[in-house]
Design a protein around this motif. Structure first.
Motif, PDB file in Angstrom:
ATOM      1  N   GLY A 285      18.228  19.581  -4.665  1.00  0.00           N
ATOM      2  CA  GLY A 285      17.659  20.463  -5.676  1.00  0.00           C
ATOM      3  C   GLY A 285      18.630  20.845  -6.777  1.00  0.00           C
ATOM      4  O   GLY A 285      19.540  20.086  -7.126  1.00  0.00           O
ATOM      5  N   GLU A 286      18.453  22.051  -7.330  1.00  0.00           N
ATOM      6  CA  GLU A 286      19.283  22.507  -8.427  1.00  0.00           C
ATOM      7  C   GLU A 286      20.650  22.894  -7.870  1.00  0.00           C
ATOM      8  O   GLU A 286      20.741  23.689  -6.946  1.00  0.00           O
ATOM      9  N   PHE A 287      21.688  22.313  -8.431  1.00  0.00           N
ATOM     10  CA  PHE A 287      23.043  22.546  -7.947  1.00  0.00           C
ATOM     11  C   PHE A 287      23.593  23.772  -8.700  1.00  0.00           C
ATOM     12  O   PHE A 287      23.838  23.731  -9.893  1.00  0.00           O
ATOM     13  N   LEU A 288      23.710  24.862  -7.969  1.00  0.00           N
ATOM     14  CA  LEU A 288      24.042  26.137  -8.613  1.00  0.00           C
ATOM     15  C   LEU A 288      25.544  26.271  -8.857  1.00  0.00           C
ATOM     16  O   LEU A 288      26.314  26.542  -7.934  1.00  0.00           O
ATOM     17  N   THR A 289      25.939  26.089 -10.101  1.00  0.00           N
ATOM     18  CA  THR A 289      27.354  26.204 -10.467  1.00  0.00           C
ATOM     19  C   THR A 289      27.524  27.329 -11.478  1.00  0.00           C
ATOM     20  O   THR A 289      26.543  27.802 -12.063  1.00  0.00           O
ATOM     21  N   VAL A 290      28.778  27.698 -11.727  1.00  0.00           N
ATOM     22  CA  VAL A 290      29.058  28.715 -12.743  1.00  0.00           C
ATOM     23  C   VAL A 290      28.597  28.205 -14.116  1.00  0.00           C
ATOM     24  O   VAL A 290      28.042  28.968 -14.915  1.00  0.00           O
ATOM     25  N   SER A 291      28.797  26.905 -14.372  1.00  0.00           N
ATOM     26  CA  SER A 291      28.365  26.361 -15.675  1.00  0.00           C
ATOM     27  C   SER A 291      26.862  26.477 -15.848  1.00  0.00           C
ATOM     28  O   SER A 291      26.383  26.760 -16.943  1.00  0.00           O
TER      29      SER A 291
END
Ligand code: AMP
Ligand code: ZN
Length: 482
Positions: A285-291
């Motif tokens: 799924g959506e890869f949750l990063t700071v960016s």
């Protein structure tokens, strides 16, 4: 300070080997991909812990590894090397991948105001040290050679399971579906200290050793790095809760067997950040990063604030709605601080001490950051002048790391500059910036100036329908979400 100790399963008074000095170790990232915001929850909470220890008067030496070799896709020495997986994915060398994602990790840390540990050591730098430790473990009978690899023999220990009392069947690793059991192991939870018989022909990083060309297992790096930079007596070891078993359990097994005495009395584990759908992952799924947070318009420090609002030992659920709520609360807090005048009077030391005691009481109680955040609001409500409140907030922020003084100063500057631009100031009471809303407020002001009151009222109603309340103030208007 009272801190929960996962090794004793109790909240305990935190004590150190040398009074006033803390030797602290944190498991660092595996640099095969970007860190997700779950990983960073652990680093934020560990950063707050380090900063609080310093605030409480300790001198701290904090050491962290960078895992750039040996961490297989399963924590139980099975599967593919994560670094190799990253290199294949991006058609780069393992070292290129390691360098790129190490830099990316520290860039995320900078955005989240996470201090760099005093010592940061990539695992590949201390191969000689691991070889020395493994040699002694073999000489003293704690390790054995089988099928070309060196294994730690967990049956040699009186007590192996430090963090959990589950039965061995539940914990047995290497017997998961689809994973081939390593038949070289004498006991199910024995773990690899040194691989020579790599299942991966193209293993990129290999070193010569007394047992053949190969590479170290994942667990040995933390023991080796910590013993080199923290010394033989570690006071505090941290990591995410998934590290407790088998990683930390194996670190204790090999370190204590090598040293011949107990190694680290206090273990601190940060609970996971999960999504509403469950476990946070780098592949699904959506890869949750700071960016990604930044791309969506969030301030990384609002995410830090979100983490601080809950206790580090409780699981935390991430959703965009939860982050929105934290952002609104953070912006409101900032605008209240911006409304203080730091030059208003002199610091009242008695009030300062009283508030500091309250803050420390919260933090001394197993790092209760949500209570500490509540104390920020107590500061705002206190019967004290602006100078005192600002000084207290600045002091607490050296621990919480939300950049409250800097952000409030920026906001003050912006608010002061606004009227100069066109003679009409628009103040967002919650600190939120929204060009759309500002344009409507400006259009309403223009309509009023032109005595077109019907249009001005229509715009006010439109704003209201969007959940915005506008109040006229001298020289402009202020708005907030209702
Ligand atoms: P890794 O890069 O996989 O070695 O993990 C880096 C750190 O993040 C370790 O301390 C893990 O225990 C921690 N960690 C992994 N997943 C999560 C999560 N969902 N929430 C909080 N910490 C995590
Ligand atoms: Zn580790």
């Amino acid at each position: 300070m009272y801190l929960y100790n996962s090794a004793t399963h109790k909240k305990e008074e935190f004590k150190t080997h040398t009074p006033g000095h803390v030797e602290m170790y944190t498991c660092g990232p595996t640099v095969y991909h970007f860190a997700h915001i779950g990983n960073l929850r652990s680093y934020i909470m560990e950063d707050v812990l380090e900063k609080y220890l310093r605030y409480a008067g300790y001198d701290v030496n904090r050491v962290m590894n960078i895992t750039d070799v040996g961490h297989l896709t399963s924590d139980a020495d099975e599967g593919e090397d994560k670094m190799l997986k990253g290199a294949k994915r991006e058609h780069k060398t393992v070292m290129e991948i390691a360098r790129f994602y190490t830099d990316a990790f520290f860039e995320d840390c900078r955005k989240l105001n996470i201090k760099r540990p005093d010592v940061v050591e990539p695992a590949t730098n201390l191969i000689e040290d691991y070889i020395r430790i493994i040699t002694k473990l073999l000489d003293t009978g704690y390790a054995y050679l089988a099928g070309g690899n060196v294994y730690f023999d967990t049956s040699k220990l009186q007590r192996y399971y430090i963090f959990n009392d589950h039965n061995e069947e539940d914990l047995a690793v290497g017997v998961r579906e689809g994973v081939e059991e390593d038949t070289n192991k004498r006991n199910r939870n024995d773990f690899v200290l040194w691989f020579t018989k790599s299942k991966f022909e193209d293993q990129a990083l290999k070193w010569d050793s007394p047992w053949g060309v190969g590479y170290p297992g994942w667990h040995i790096e933390c023991s080796g790095i910590s013993m080199k930079y923290n010394g033989e007596y570690l006071d505090l070891h941290c990591g995410g809760v998934d590290n407790a078993f088998p990683h930390h359990t194996n670190e204790i097994a090999q370190s204590e067997s090598y040293l011949g005495h107990s190694w680290c009395p206090h273990w601190c584990h940060v609970a996971h950040l999960n999504t509403e759908g469950g476990k946070m992952s780098k592949s699904k799924g959506e890869f949750l990063t700071v960016s990604l947070l930044e791309e969506k318009g969030y301030d990384p420090l609002a995410y830090r604030f979100f983490c601080l609002q809950s206790h580090y030992r409780k699981g935390l659920v991430f959703s965009w709605e939860n982050l929105d709520n934290a952002t609104v609360a953070f912006n409101k807090l900032l605008s209240k601080i911006a409304a203080l005048d730091p030059r208003d009077g002199a610091v009242d030391e008695a009030v300062f001490a009283e508030l500091k005691e309250k803050f420390m009481k919260a933090m001394d109680n197993d790092l209760n950051t949500s209570m500490a955040v509540t104390v920020l609001y107590d500061v705002l409500k206190a019967k004290a002048n602006g100078a005192t409140k600002c000084a207290v907030l600045e002091s607490f922020d050296t621990v919480l790391g939300l950049k409250l003084p800097e952000k409030a100063a920026e906001l003050r500057k912006k608010q002061a500059a606004a009227p100069a631009a066109d003679g009409f100031a628009i103040i967002s009471e919650c600190g939120e910036e929204n060009a759309d809303i500002e344009a409507l407020i400006r259009a309403r002001a223009d309509a009023k100036k032109a005595k077109n009151f019907a249009e001005a009222d229509r715009i006010r109603d439109e704003l209201k329908a969007r959940g915005i309340e506008v109040t006229d103030v001298p020289g402009g208007a202020k708005w907030k979400r209702i």
